[in-house]
Design a protein around this motif. Structure first.
Motif, PDB file in Angstrom:
ATOM      1  N   GLY A 155     -47.874  10.236   3.838  1.00  0.00           N
ATOM      2  CA  GLY A 155     -48.147  11.423   3.044  1.00  0.00           C
ATOM      3  C   GLY A 155     -49.045  11.099   1.864  1.00  0.00           C
ATOM      4  O   GLY A 155     -49.705  10.061   1.818  1.00  0.00           O
ATOM      5  N   LEU A 156     -49.065  11.996   0.889  1.00  0.00           N
ATOM      6  CA  LEU A 156     -49.889  11.783  -0.298  1.00  0.00           C
ATOM      7  C   LEU A 156     -49.246  10.765  -1.215  1.00  0.00           C
ATOM      8  O   LEU A 156     -48.012  10.631  -1.255  1.00  0.00           O
ATOM      9  CB  LEU A 156     -50.105  13.104  -1.030  1.00  0.00           C
ATOM     10  N   PRO A 157     -50.043  10.000  -1.975  1.00  0.00           N
ATOM     11  CA  PRO A 157     -49.486   8.956  -2.851  1.00  0.00           C
ATOM     12  C   PRO A 157     -48.561   9.527  -3.914  1.00  0.00           C
ATOM     13  O   PRO A 157     -48.621  10.704  -4.265  1.00  0.00           O
ATOM     14  CB  PRO A 157     -50.735   8.330  -3.482  1.00  0.00           C
ATOM     15  N   GLY A 158     -47.710   8.636  -4.411  1.00  0.00           N
ATOM     16  CA  GLY A 158     -46.835   8.980  -5.518  1.00  0.00           C
ATOM     17  C   GLY A 158     -45.377   9.100  -5.148  1.00  0.00           C
ATOM     18  O   GLY A 158     -44.506   9.127  -6.017  1.00  0.00           O
ATOM     19  N   GLY A 159     -45.088   9.153  -3.883  1.00  0.00           N
ATOM     20  CA  GLY A 159     -43.708   9.329  -3.472  1.00  0.00           C
ATOM     21  C   GLY A 159     -43.023   8.027  -3.099  1.00  0.00           C
ATOM     22  O   GLY A 159     -43.595   6.935  -3.140  1.00  0.00           O
ATOM     23  N   GLU A 160     -41.782   8.135  -2.691  1.00  0.00           N
ATOM     24  CA  GLU A 160     -40.975   6.991  -2.301  1.00  0.00           C
ATOM     25  C   GLU A 160     -41.557   6.220  -1.119  1.00  0.00           C
ATOM     26  O   GLU A 160     -41.467   4.988  -1.073  1.00  0.00           O
ATOM     27  CB  GLU A 160     -39.554   7.462  -1.974  1.00  0.00           C
ATOM     28  N   PRO A 161     -42.182   6.889  -0.128  1.00  0.00           N
ATOM     29  CA  PRO A 161     -42.755   6.118   0.984  1.00  0.00           C
ATOM     30  C   PRO A 161     -43.752   5.051   0.539  1.00  0.00           C
ATOM     31  O   PRO A 161     -43.787   3.963   1.116  1.00  0.00           O
ATOM     32  CB  PRO A 161     -43.425   7.199   1.838  1.00  0.00           C
ATOM     33  N   TYR A 162     -44.551   5.318  -0.480  1.00  0.00           N
ATOM     34  CA  TYR A 162     -45.519   4.329  -0.951  1.00  0.00           C
ATOM     35  C   TYR A 162     -44.816   3.171  -1.639  1.00  0.00           C
ATOM     36  O   TYR A 162     -45.212   2.009  -1.483  1.00  0.00           O
ATOM     37  CB  TYR A 162     -46.528   4.986  -1.898  1.00  0.00           C
ATOM     38  N   ARG A 163     -43.771   3.481  -2.406  1.00  0.00           N
ATOM     39  CA  ARG A 163     -43.060   2.402  -3.097  1.00  0.00           C
ATOM     40  C   ARG A 163     -42.378   1.473  -2.104  1.00  0.00           C
ATOM     41  O   ARG A 163     -42.481   0.252  -2.219  1.00  0.00           O
ATOM     42  CB  ARG A 163     -42.029   3.001  -4.067  1.00  0.00           C
ATOM     43  N   GLY A 213     -43.868   1.657  16.103  1.00  0.00           N
ATOM     44  CA  GLY A 213     -45.192   2.048  15.649  1.00  0.00           C
ATOM     45  C   GLY A 213     -46.277   1.711  16.644  1.00  0.00           C
ATOM     46  O   GLY A 213     -47.336   2.350  16.655  1.00  0.00           O
ATOM     47  N   SER A 214     -46.052   0.704  17.479  1.00  0.00           N
ATOM     48  CA  SER A 214     -47.081   0.296  18.435  1.00  0.00           C
ATOM     49  C   SER A 214     -47.128   1.275  19.599  1.00  0.00           C
ATOM     50  O   SER A 214     -46.130   1.916  19.948  1.00  0.00           O
ATOM     51  CB  SER A 214     -46.831  -1.129  18.942  1.00  0.00           C
ATOM     52  N   PRO A 215     -48.306   1.436  20.228  1.00  0.00           N
ATOM     53  CA  PRO A 215     -48.465   2.416  21.313  1.00  0.00           C
ATOM     54  C   PRO A 215     -47.887   1.920  22.628  1.00  0.00           C
ATOM     55  O   PRO A 215     -47.508   0.759  22.776  1.00  0.00           O
ATOM     56  CB  PRO A 215     -49.978   2.580  21.398  1.00  0.00           C
ATOM     57  N   GLY A 216     -47.854   2.834  23.590  1.00  0.00           N
ATOM     58  CA  GLY A 216     -47.422   2.488  24.940  1.00  0.00           C
ATOM     59  C   GLY A 216     -45.947   2.646  25.196  1.00  0.00           C
ATOM     60  O   GLY A 216     -45.489   2.460  26.325  1.00  0.00           O
ATOM     61  N   GLY A 244     -48.176  -3.438  13.852  1.00  0.00           N
ATOM     62  CA  GLY A 244     -48.308  -2.110  13.292  1.00  0.00           C
ATOM     63  C   GLY A 244     -48.784  -1.086  14.293  1.00  0.00           C
ATOM     64  O   GLY A 244     -48.925  -1.358  15.487  1.00  0.00           O
ATOM     65  N   PRO A 245     -49.086   0.119  13.813  1.00  0.00           N
ATOM     66  CA  PRO A 245     -49.504   1.203  14.707  1.00  0.00           C
ATOM     67  C   PRO A 245     -50.901   1.005  15.262  1.00  0.00           C
ATOM     68  O   PRO A 245     -51.717   0.270  14.711  1.00  0.00           O
ATOM     69  CB  PRO A 245     -49.452   2.435  13.788  1.00  0.00           C
ATOM     70  N   HIS A 246     -51.134   1.663  16.377  1.00  0.00           N
ATOM     71  CA  HIS A 246     -52.465   1.737  17.011  1.00  0.00           C
ATOM     72  C   HIS A 246     -52.934   0.413  17.599  1.00  0.00           C
ATOM     73  O   HIS A 246     -54.107   0.265  17.914  1.00  0.00           O
ATOM     74  CB  HIS A 246     -53.515   2.255  16.024  1.00  0.00           C
ATOM     75  N   SER A 247     -52.071  -0.559  17.745  1.00  0.00           N
ATOM     76  CA  SER A 247     -52.521  -1.825  18.322  1.00  0.00           C
ATOM     77  C   SER A 247     -51.354  -2.510  19.006  1.00  0.00           C
ATOM     78  O   SER A 247     -50.205  -2.377  18.583  1.00  0.00           O
ATOM     79  CB  SER A 247     -53.100  -2.734  17.232  1.00  0.00           C
ATOM     80  N   GLN A 248     -51.684  -3.235  20.073  1.00  0.00           N
ATOM     81  CA  GLN A 248     -50.702  -4.035  20.794  1.00  0.00           C
ATOM     82  C   GLN A 248     -51.189  -5.466  20.901  1.00  0.00           C
ATOM     83  O   GLN A 248     -52.383  -5.712  21.075  1.00  0.00           O
ATOM     84  CB  GLN A 248     -50.489  -3.489  22.211  1.00  0.00           C
ATOM     85  N   ARG A 249     -50.274  -6.404  20.791  1.00  0.00           N
ATOM     86  CA  ARG A 249     -50.568  -7.802  21.066  1.00  0.00           C
ATOM     87  C   ARG A 249     -49.872  -8.273  22.337  1.00  0.00           C
ATOM     88  O   ARG A 249     -50.330  -9.209  22.984  1.00  0.00           O
ATOM     89  CB  ARG A 249     -50.093  -8.680  19.894  1.00  0.00           C
ATOM     90  N   ARG A 269     -43.575   7.079  16.180  1.00  0.00           N
ATOM     91  CA  ARG A 269     -43.327   7.828  14.949  1.00  0.00           C
ATOM     92  C   ARG A 269     -42.138   7.308  14.157  1.00  0.00           C
ATOM     93  O   ARG A 269     -41.822   7.843  13.084  1.00  0.00           O
ATOM     94  CB  ARG A 269     -43.128   9.301  15.292  1.00  0.00           C
ATOM     95  N   ALA A 270     -41.496   6.260  14.646  1.00  0.00           N
ATOM     96  CA  ALA A 270     -40.338   5.701  13.936  1.00  0.00           C
ATOM     97  C   ALA A 270     -40.721   5.079  12.601  1.00  0.00           C
ATOM     98  O   ALA A 270     -39.842   4.771  11.790  1.00  0.00           O
ATOM     99  CB  ALA A 270     -39.640   4.660  14.817  1.00  0.00           C
ATOM    100  N   ILE A 271     -42.011   4.877  12.352  1.00  0.00           N
ATOM    101  CA  ILE A 271     -42.454   4.290  11.086  1.00  0.00           C
ATOM    102  C   ILE A 271     -42.860   5.353  10.079  1.00  0.00           C
ATOM    103  O   ILE A 271     -43.315   5.020   8.975  1.00  0.00           O
ATOM    104  CB  ILE A 271     -43.640   3.333  11.299  1.00  0.00           C
ATOM    105  N   HIS A 272     -42.702   6.619  10.419  1.00  0.00           N
ATOM    106  CA  HIS A 272     -43.113   7.679   9.501  1.00  0.00           C
ATOM    107  C   HIS A 272     -42.325   7.597   8.197  1.00  0.00           C
ATOM    108  O   HIS A 272     -41.100   7.567   8.199  1.00  0.00           O
ATOM    109  CB  HIS A 272     -42.891   9.053  10.142  1.00  0.00           C
ATOM    110  N   GLY A 273     -43.042   7.521   7.100  1.00  0.00           N
ATOM    111  CA  GLY A 273     -42.414   7.427   5.785  1.00  0.00           C
ATOM    112  C   GLY A 273     -42.021   6.034   5.373  1.00  0.00           C
ATOM    113  O   GLY A 273     -41.577   5.823   4.232  1.00  0.00           O
TER     114      GLY A 273
END
Length: 700
Positions: A604-612, A513-516, A480-485, A523-527
């Motif tokens: 974004g804020l809850p309730g939309g398609e990204p959360y589902r 999503g991972s840095p570097g 996921g984002p903000h971390s590398q293994r 930003r490819a994981i946005h939404g």
């Protein structure tokens, strides 16, 4: 008897004990102060000094020599929370601050403040603060005359010469604190401080945190039903954040509120006070802007210095914004596929580097970390008009600090343990002794860039593997984002190596999503926190099987913790055609239960398609079919976790049960997000191996 790897891994806190860290170099470059425990299994951190001329070490503080201290279990609640936020698992001197001359340091032991002289004979002395014992974050002022600290949500001032302690700022209610970071700052923005000294030691910039709007959650301990649940303030996605105010307070108690738009810019991302005055960076709720503000310490008025915007989000890069000696603003910008370092209006780096962190500023020269390629992070310096100069090898992971021409470099690579060395202005190198335990394993990892997206992947085969022998496969990502293994670090791959030697081909992939890899890759994981990261794991697996024909794709498992746990649950539920078993540790299963700053940045804020589309609850609630069979799943969760609360696992388990999907839940009593308990950590690894062997039919 030699300890097993799981036992040693737990006892050494993942082989971090005994490693020198936390360096501060004196302004004349003559010496450095640092932290290190006495051995690789000793969890008590000591404070040391290193002479730059001779390389000789001197012990300054050994907590074992301080009589009458309570145990670590008696730490103030705020200090326990701080250590959890920074994943600090050692004890003793886990933090310290120095005056500008690096002549005196202050630190806390079990909630009590101490000072020590850094020159001459050490004179470790407790501070008489009027019986206050629950001290958090003591910080000496730059001139060395006073110490500020937090206790019971109030900010106190101790005058060293007079020996007096006074309350500077006292909370007006139980919902207010002075001098502490809010949850979002400490957990997601890397800001673990709540007050900052002026350079002359006469004033402080102090955060006032009002948590009254934040929802109350309750963390119970089912193993002790007689205990009252712990109340925590948790800003879940879509719910109110704490209100963060700021004040300038003098050592005489005069208060000046800082004027800023707290409604439009909810997040205080960074704060500092340099020779030019207080400097802030703030963000609106949607994180599509970082606004840099200068503060007039006389009036509290703020002036906008710079605004950076992005239609997706603006990343908070550690160490910026800052200013050079001349007042030029140091910042990081995303342009042309790279995260670049900018001073004033001058770009100091180009597309060849991905800037990761600014470590310090000396005059007009900036010390920073950047990645010339994704698996390495090197140490550089640069100034306007000059090209970046590498101060470390460009392969491996490197960090450091510099003052008075003396550089301390902290390094690691695949074939060496984390270590440090002091380099003087004339090029003399003094190694800093490290006492990390020998893990008894050599990672022997092969690094790859698979497919069109060049997915960085580590492949580890069992030691002594005979080509032609089919191997069950274990994916071991964070993903996921903000971390590398997938980095050039020995310690990063030790657990994967141990799993490989249990008979698995282990794959570790850093997906989108991972840095570097640059802003677009992050930003490819946005939404959608599910689709891209899961696709990348599957694609890397299939690419690895082309490179390594012994990988048996009929026996594939996945394990992970936190985001990796979420990814493991997602994999077996959404792609049972690929994954045949999974272990989900502390998984986020319903993103509406996770915190505001992290979750809303991506969804974004809850309730939309990204959360589902990003939740695994609906997948779990869907009954299995012949085309999409259920796969064995073990879920592990600490019941005291206040980051990813146990409700995530309970809701997932309920959905699985309702759909008739058998699974295992392993609750860890008294364990937070990461367990420091030696026996628990050891047995957890052993149980995972047994589960995987049984699920894949490889048990001997």
């Amino acid at each position: 008897m030699t300890d097993s790897f799981p036992r040693l891994h737990a006892r050494t806190r993942r082989f971090t004990l005994g490693v020198p860290r936390g360096f501060t170099v004196a302004p004349d470059g003559s010496r450095a102060v640092f932290q290190r425990s006495r051995s690789g299994t000793d969890p008590v951190t000591c404070l040391w000094s290193l002479d730059a001329a001779t390389g000789a070490e001197r012990l300054l503080v050994d907590p074992a020599d301080v009589p009458g201290l309570p145990g670590e279990e008696d730490l103030p609640a705020a200090e326990r929370a701080r250590r959890e936020r920074v994943r600090e698992q050692a004890g003793g001197v886990v933090g310290y601050t120095c005056d500008d001359a690096v002549e005196r340091a202050v630190f806390a032991l079990s909630g009590r403040p101490f000072t020590v002289s850094l020159t001459g004979a050490p004179d470790v002395a407790p501070l008489d603060v009027g019986g206050i014992e629950a001290v958090v974050d003591p910080r000496i002022d730059p001139t060395g005359r006073r110490i500020a600290f937090v206790a019971d949500r109030a900010l106190y001032l101790h005058d060293l010469a007079a020996g007096s302690t006074t309350a500077l700022l006292t909370p007006e209610s139980d919902d207010v604190s002075y001098g502490l970071p809010d949850f979002a700052a400490a957990e997601e923005m890397g800001r673990t401080r709540g007050f900052w000294w002026s350079p002359d030691g006469g004033s402080l910039l102090v955060a006032r945190v009002d948590e009254s709007p934040v929802a109350r959650w309750y963390i119970a301990d089912p193993a002790h039903p007689d205990r009252v649940p712990t109340e925590v303030r948790y800003p879940a996605a879509g719910t109110p954040n704490a209100v963060i105010g700021l004040e300038i307070v003098t050592v005489d108690g005069a208060r000046t509120p800082v004027t800023r738009d707290t409604a439009g810019y909810e997040y205080l991302a960074t704060a500092r006070w340099d020779a030019h005055g207080p400097l802030l960076s703030v963000q609106p709720r949607d994180q599509r802007e970082v606004l840099v503000l200068a503060v007039d310490p006389r009036t509290g008025a703020t002036t906008a210095l710079h605004s950076q915007t992005d239609p997706v989000w603006v990343e908070n890069v550690p160490g910026v914004p800052a200013r050079t000696a001349s007042g030029a603003l140091v910042r990081a910008v995303d342009t042309g596929g790279a995260r670049r370092l900018v001073v004033g209006d001058t770009e100091l780096t180009g597309p060849e580097l991905q800037v990761r962190e600014v470590l310090g500023i000396d005059g007009e020269t900036v010390l920073f970390r950047a990645s010339p390629e994704p698996t390495s992070t090197a140490l550089y310096s640069a100034a306007p008009g000059t090209a970046p100069v590498a101060l470390s090898p460009t392969t491996g992971l490197h960090s450091g600090t510099v003052a008075g021409g003396t550089l301390v470099r902290v390094s690691q690579d695949l074939d060496v343990a984390p270590h440090a060395e002091l380099v003087t202005a004339d090029g003399t190198v003094h190694p800093v002794a490290g006492h990390a335990a020998d893990p008894g394993l050599v990672p022997a990892v092969a690094l790859h860039a698979f497919g069109g997206r060049e997915l960085r992947t580590a492949v580890l085969l069992p030691t002594g593997h005979v080509p032609g022998t089919p191997l069950p496969v274990l994916l071991d990502p964070y993903g996921g984002p903000h971390s590398q293994r997938v980095v050039r670090s020995r310690n990063a791959h030790l657990t994967s190596r141990w799993f490989a030697d249990q008979g698995f081909a282990v794959l570790v992939t850093d997906g989108r999503g991972s840095p570097g890899r640059g802003p677009e890759f992050e930003r490819a994981i946005h939404g959608d926190l599910a689709g891209p990261v899961l696709t990348d794991q599957v694609d890397a697996l299939h690419a690895a099987a082309q490179e390594y024909p012994d990988l048996d794709l009929t026996r594939v498992a996945i394990r992970g913790w936190s985001f990796g746990g979420y990814l493991a649950a997602l994999a077996v539920l959404r792609r049972p055609d690929v994954f045949h078993a999974g272990i989900a540790g502390a998984p986020v299963t319903d993103w509406a239960l996770y915190d505001t700053h992290y979750t809303e940045r991506y969804l974004g804020l809850p309730g939309g398609e990204p959360y589902r589309r990003s939740s695994v609850i609906d997948d779990a609630a869907t009954p299995p079919t012949e085309q999409a069979p259920h796969r064995p799943l073990m879920i592990v969760h600490g019941l005291a976790d206040d980051n990813v609360v146990a409700a995530h696992t309970l809701r997932l388990s309920s959905a699985l049960l309702a759909a008739g999907r058998p699974h295992q839940v392993l609750p860890l009593s008294g364990v937070t997000h990461m367990t420091p308990q030696e026996v628990v950590a050891e047995n957890l690894l052993l149980l995972q191996v047994r589960f995987l062997q049984e699920a894949l039919g490889t048990a001997g």
